[in-house]
Design an enzyme around this catalytic site. Structure first.
Site, mmCIF file in Angstrom:
data_model
loop_
_atom_site.group_PDB
_atom_site.id
_atom_site.type_symbol
_atom_site.label_atom_id
_atom_site.label_comp_id
_atom_site.label_asym_id
_atom_site.label_seq_id
_atom_site.Cartn_x
_atom_site.Cartn_y
_atom_site.Cartn_z
ATOM 1 C CG HIS A 195 -11.009 105.418 37.952
ATOM 2 N ND1 HIS A 195 -11.218 106.424 36.755
ATOM 3 C CD2 HIS A 195 -10.625 104.309 37.794
ATOM 4 C CE1 HIS A 195 -10.998 105.341 35.521
ATOM 5 N NE2 HIS A 195 -10.653 104.200 36.200
ATOM 6 N NE ARG A 302 -9.164 100.317 38.475
ATOM 7 C CZ ARG A 302 -9.972 99.352 39.058
ATOM 8 N NH1 ARG A 302 -9.869 98.516 40.185
ATOM 9 N NH2 ARG A 302 -11.077 99.091 38.340
ATOM 10 N NE ARG A 338 -5.505 99.557 34.465
ATOM 11 C CZ ARG A 338 -6.747 99.996 34.744
ATOM 12 N NH1 ARG A 338 -7.560 99.690 34.190
ATOM 13 N NH2 ARG A 338 -6.893 100.698 35.695
ATOM 14 C CD GLU A 436 -10.376 99.673 29.593
ATOM 15 O OE1 GLU A 436 -11.161 99.822 30.551
ATOM 16 O OE2 GLU A 436 -9.292 99.963 29.515
ATOM 17 C CG ASN A 459 -15.730 99.760 36.022
ATOM 18 O OD1 ASN A 459 -16.667 98.996 36.308
ATOM 19 N ND2 ASN A 459 -14.412 99.559 36.774
ATOM 20 C CG ASP A 460 -13.065 102.975 31.033
ATOM 21 O OD1 ASP A 460 -13.957 104.167 31.348
ATOM 22 O OD2 ASP A 460 -12.166 102.662 31.597
ATOM 23 N NE ARG A 470 -15.040 104.611 35.039
ATOM 24 C CZ ARG A 470 -14.074 103.729 35.166
ATOM 25 N NH1 ARG A 470 -13.673 103.349 33.956
ATOM 26 N NH2 ARG A 470 -13.707 103.157 36.329
ATOM 27 C CB CYS A 507 -10.855 93.233 35.768
ATOM 28 S SG CYS A 507 -10.618 94.126 34.404
HETATM 29 C C1 PEP Z 1 -12.907 98.939 33.779
HETATM 30 O O1 PEP Z 1 -12.965 100.028 32.877
HETATM 31 O O2 PEP Z 1 -14.000 98.342 33.794
HETATM 32 C C2 PEP Z 1 -11.830 98.517 34.395
HETATM 33 C C3 PEP Z 1 -11.500 97.780 35.214
HETATM 34 O O3 PEP Z 1 -10.753 99.753 34.787
HETATM 35 P P1 PEP Z 1 -11.029 101.251 35.429
HETATM 36 O O4 PEP Z 1 -12.139 101.018 36.293
HETATM 37 O O5 PEP Z 1 -9.610 101.172 36.030
HETATM 38 O O6 PEP Z 1 -11.165 102.183 34.313
HETATM 39 MG MG MG Z 2 -10.989 101.032 32.238
#
Ligand code: PEP
Ligand code: MG
Length: 582
Positions: A195, A302, A338, A436, A459-460, A470, A507
Site C-alpha cells: 500500500h 479507498r 469502497r 481479490e 494487488n491482493d 505484498r 482497479c
Molecule cells: C487490490 O487489491 O488490487 C486493490 C485495488 O485494493 P488495495 O490495493 O487497496 O488492497
Molecule cells: Mg485489495
C-alpha cells in the site's frame, strides 16, 4: 564516493535532489545538523525531556492505588529503569555533542542499537522487552516535541529538491506527503504493490522501494539520482552521470507534457471499441488530479484513508461530507466508493488488532462485520451521498456467500434507518464486490448473482494466489502478473462476468501498467481504474490498440506456461503494428 543501489521502481520518472533521512515509521524523527553555537542548547533540551519523563513516571507511581495489581507498579518501575539506563539518558547527549545533531536523532541512533541487542537475545521474555524500550523512547520523543528547539533550514532551498530516505514508511505516512512537494522518496522495505507503493504512485513522483540498505548507506544532504522507472538509486553521481540523467529527466518531462494533450480525447481502440478509464483516489482532494488527467470516473475511492493519521475516527457526518464532495465534484460521472479496507498495513491510531498474520486476519469486510456500529455509520454516510451524484458502493475482500449475505443485510439495515429518519438516498444504488481473494475468483457464481458489479483487485489477488506478502521485499521478486494462474483467473472473471451481463472493472495496479494494456484488452477488459497520473499513458496504449489482434495474442498467452515465453509473447504483442498503424 559514488555508488548505486537497486530496488523496485514504483513510480516512473527521474528525480535529482538532496537526501533527507527520516527514520522508521514507528519512531518517525528527522535528522538535522545543529550549528556549533546551538549544541549546548540542544543538549539541555534533551536533558529537560529526560527530566520530564522521569517526573511523569514519578507521578504515575504516586498515583497507583493501594489495591492495584502488583504488575502495574512493576511495569512503571521497569520503564523507569529503562529510562535511567545510560544508553538512553546519558549517551544521546554525547552523540548530540560529537555529531552535532538534533536530540531526536541521537535518541533514535541509541534506540536502534539497543533494539538490535534485544533482537539478538534468545530468552523470549527478555526479547519481548523491546516493546517497553519503544514505549519509553516514544515518551521521550513526545516530551521533546513539546519543547521547541533549533529549527533547521531545509537541506536544500526547497522541498522540491528533497529526496526522503527512510527504512520504512507506512501508507499513512505516505498519504501525508500529498500536502508536500517532495522530489521523491525511497525506502529499504516494501513490495511493488504494497500500500505504501500504491500511494506513492498516486503522488506521481519517482520513488523506489526495497533498496535494503539505503537508509544506512546514504548520508544527510548527499546528492541522489532516483530513477523510478528502473528502480536504480545513484548516490553522489559524478558530473558525467549527472548530466546524462538531467537530459533524461528533461526528455521524460517533455513526453509527459505531450500526453496532457490527450486529456479530452475519448479512449477508443483503432477498431472502434470504447474503453472506460477511471481513476483511483485516496482522499477527496485527489479529484482535481482525476479531472486534470481526463479520467471519466472514479473506479476506486479507498475510503479507509479518511480514517488514518488521526487520533479520533470520522463520524457519519464527516464521512458524508467527504463522499458528497467527491460525488458533486465529479458531476454525474461514476464514483465508486469502497467501504473501509482497514487492517493489515492500514491501521488506525486507535492501535487495533494486528494478528499473527495481518494480511490473512481481520481486514477489510471481515473487520467491518465485527464492528457493526462503525460499519453502519459508514454505510449511512455512503447511502446519503448517493443522492448527490452517481455513487456506487464497493465491498473489499469478500470471499464467501455468507459475507455477501451479511453485508447486504447491513446495507438493508442502513437503508431502513435512513427511511426511518426520512433521509434521501438512491434506492437503486449499485453494490459491487472486489474480486481479490482467489476463492471469490473461483466460486464466482454467487458474486454474479448477488452483486451488481465486480472489480478485480489484482494487488491482493496476486498476493493471495501466489502466497507473497505484498509488503515484504524479500518475496517481492515473486510478484508476477503474468503468472499463468493469474492470467487464467483474470480471464475467467472477465469472461464469466460478461456472460452474466455483470459489469467488471479492474482497479489493481495491473490496470495502470501500460505494458499490460493490450493484454487486458485482449482478455476482454473494457473498464480500467488506476492512479490518475497513469490515465494518459494507458489512454495512449488504448488509442494504438486493435482488439481483434489483442484477443488473438492474449489467447496465445493463455495457452503458454513458460515464464520466458510469456514475456516474449507480451513483448511481441506490444510491438505489433496494428492494421491502421502499419
Ligand atoms: C487490490 O487489491 O488490487 C486493490 C485495488 O485494493 P488495495 O490495493 O487497496 O488492497
Ligand atoms: Mg485489495
Amino acid at each position: 564516493m559514488s555508488f548505486t543501489l537497486h530496488g523496485i521502481g514504483v513510480s516512473g520518472g527521474i528525480a535529482i535532489g538532496r537526501a533527507h533521512l527520516v527514520s522508521h515509521a514507528t519512531l518517525e524523527v528527522n535528522h538535522y545538523v545543529v550549528p556549533p553555537h546551538q549544541v549546548a542548547a540542544e543538549s539541555m533540551r534533551f536533558d529537560a525531556a529526560i527530566q520530564k519523563v522521569r517526573s511523569e513516571f514519578d507521578e504515575l507511581r504516586a498515583e497507583i492505588p493501594a489495591g492495584a495489581p502488583v504488575e502495574f507498579s512493576a511495569f512503571v518501575n521497569l520503564h523507569r529503569m529503562i529510562l535511567d539506563d545510560a544508553t538512553l539518558s546519558v549517551e544521546p547527549r554525547r552523540i548530540i555533542e560529537t555529531e552535532q545533531c538534533n536530540a531526536e536523532w541521537a535518541i533514535k541512533v541509541q534506540t536502534d542499537a539497543l533494539l538490535a541487542q534485544f533482537d539478538a537475545i534468545e530468552d523470549t521474555y527478555l526479547r519481548e522487552r523491546r516493546n517497553d524500550v519503544i514505549q519509553v523512547v516514544e515518551r521521550i520523543l513526545k516530551a521533546l516535541s513539546g519543547q521547541p528547539g533549533y529549527v533547521p533550514p531545509p537541506a536544500t532551498g526547497s522541498e522540491q529538491e528533497l529526496i526522503l530516505v527512510a527504512h520504512d514508511l507506512s501508507p499513512a505516512d505516505v498519504v501525508q506527503f500529498k500536502g508536500h512537494n517532495f522530489a521523491s522518496f525511497i525506502t529499504d522495505v516494501g513490495g511493488a504493490t504494497s500500500h505504501t507503493a500504491v500511494v506513492a504512485r498516486s503522488l506521481n513522483i519517482p520513488s523506489i522501494v526495497a533498496l535494503h540498505r539505503a537508509r544506512e548507506l546514504v548520508r544527510e544532504n548527499e546528492l541522489l539520482i532516483v530513477d523510478g522507472t528502473s528502480g536504480v538509486l545513484i548516490v553522489d553521481p559524478d558530473e558525467r552521470v549527472l548530466a546524462e540523467y538531467q537530459d533524461r529527466k528533461r526528455a521524460f518531462g517533455v513526453e509527459r507534457h505531450k500526453l496532457t494533450g490527450l486529456r479530452d480525447t475519448r479512449a477508443v481502440t483503432r477498431d472502434g471499441v470504447a474503453v472506460e478509464l477511471h481513476a483511483n483516489i485516496e482522499l477527496p482532494d485527489d479529484v482535481e488530479q482525476v479531472l486534470a488527467n481526463g479520467a471519466t470516473g472514479i473506479g476506486l475511492f479507498r475510503s479507509e484513508f479518511l480514517f488514518l493519521n488521526r487520533s479520533d475516527l470520522p463520524d457519519e457526518e464527516e464521512q458524508f461530507e467527504a463522499y458528497r464532495s467527491v460525488a458533486v465534484a465529479m458531476k454525474d460521472r461514476p464514483v465508486t466508493i469502497r467501504t473501509y479496507d482497514l487492517g493489515a498495513d492500514k491501521q488506525t491510531e486507535e492501535g487495533s488488532y494486528t494478528g499473527t498474520n495481518p494480511a490473512l486476519g481481520l481486514r477489510a469486510i471481515r473487520l467491518c462485520l465485527t464492528e457493526p456500529k462503525r460499519f453502519l455509520s459508514q454505510l449511512r454516510a455512503l447511502l446519503r451521498a448517493t443522492h448527490f451524484g452517481n455513487v456506487s458502493i464497493l465491498i473489499p475482500m469478500l470471499a464467501s456467500a455468507g459475507e455477501i449475505e451479511q453485508t447486504l443485510q447491513m446495507i438493508a439495515r442502513a437503508k431502513a434507518s435512513l427511511d426511518d429518519s426520512g433521509q434521501a438516498y438512491n434506492r437503486d444504488v449499485k453494490i459491487g464486490g472486489m474480486i481479490e481473494v482467489p476463492a471469490a475468483a473461483l466460486a464466482l457464481d454467487v458474486f454474479l448473482r448477488k452483486l451488481d458489479f465486480l472489480s478485480i483487485g489484482t494487488n491482493d489477488l496476486i498476493q493471495y494466489t501466489l502466497a507473497i506478502d505484498r509488503a515484504d521485499e524479500s518475496v517481492a521478486h515473486l510478484y508476477d502478473p503474468l503468472h499463468p494462474a493469474i492470467l487464467a483467473l483474470v480471464s475467467n472473471i472477465i469472461k464469466r462476468a460478461d456472460k452474466a451481463g455483470v459489469p467488471v472493472t479492474m482497479c489493481g495496479e495491473m490496470a495502470g501498467d501500460v505494458s499490460l494494456t493490450r493484454l487486458l484488452l485482449g482478455l476482454g477488459l473494457r473498464k480500467f481504474s488506476m492512479h490518475a497520473a497513469h490515465v494518459p499513458d494507458v489512454k495512449q496504449q488504448v488509442l494504438g490498440a486493435d482488439t481483434s489482434t489483442a484477443i488473438t495474442a492474449a489467447r496465445a498467452m493463455l495457452r503458454a506456461s513458460d515464464p520466458l515465453r510469456l514475456k516474449m509473447l507480451l513483448a511481441k504483442m506490444n510491438t505489433i503494428k496494428t492494421p491502421d498503424a502499419a
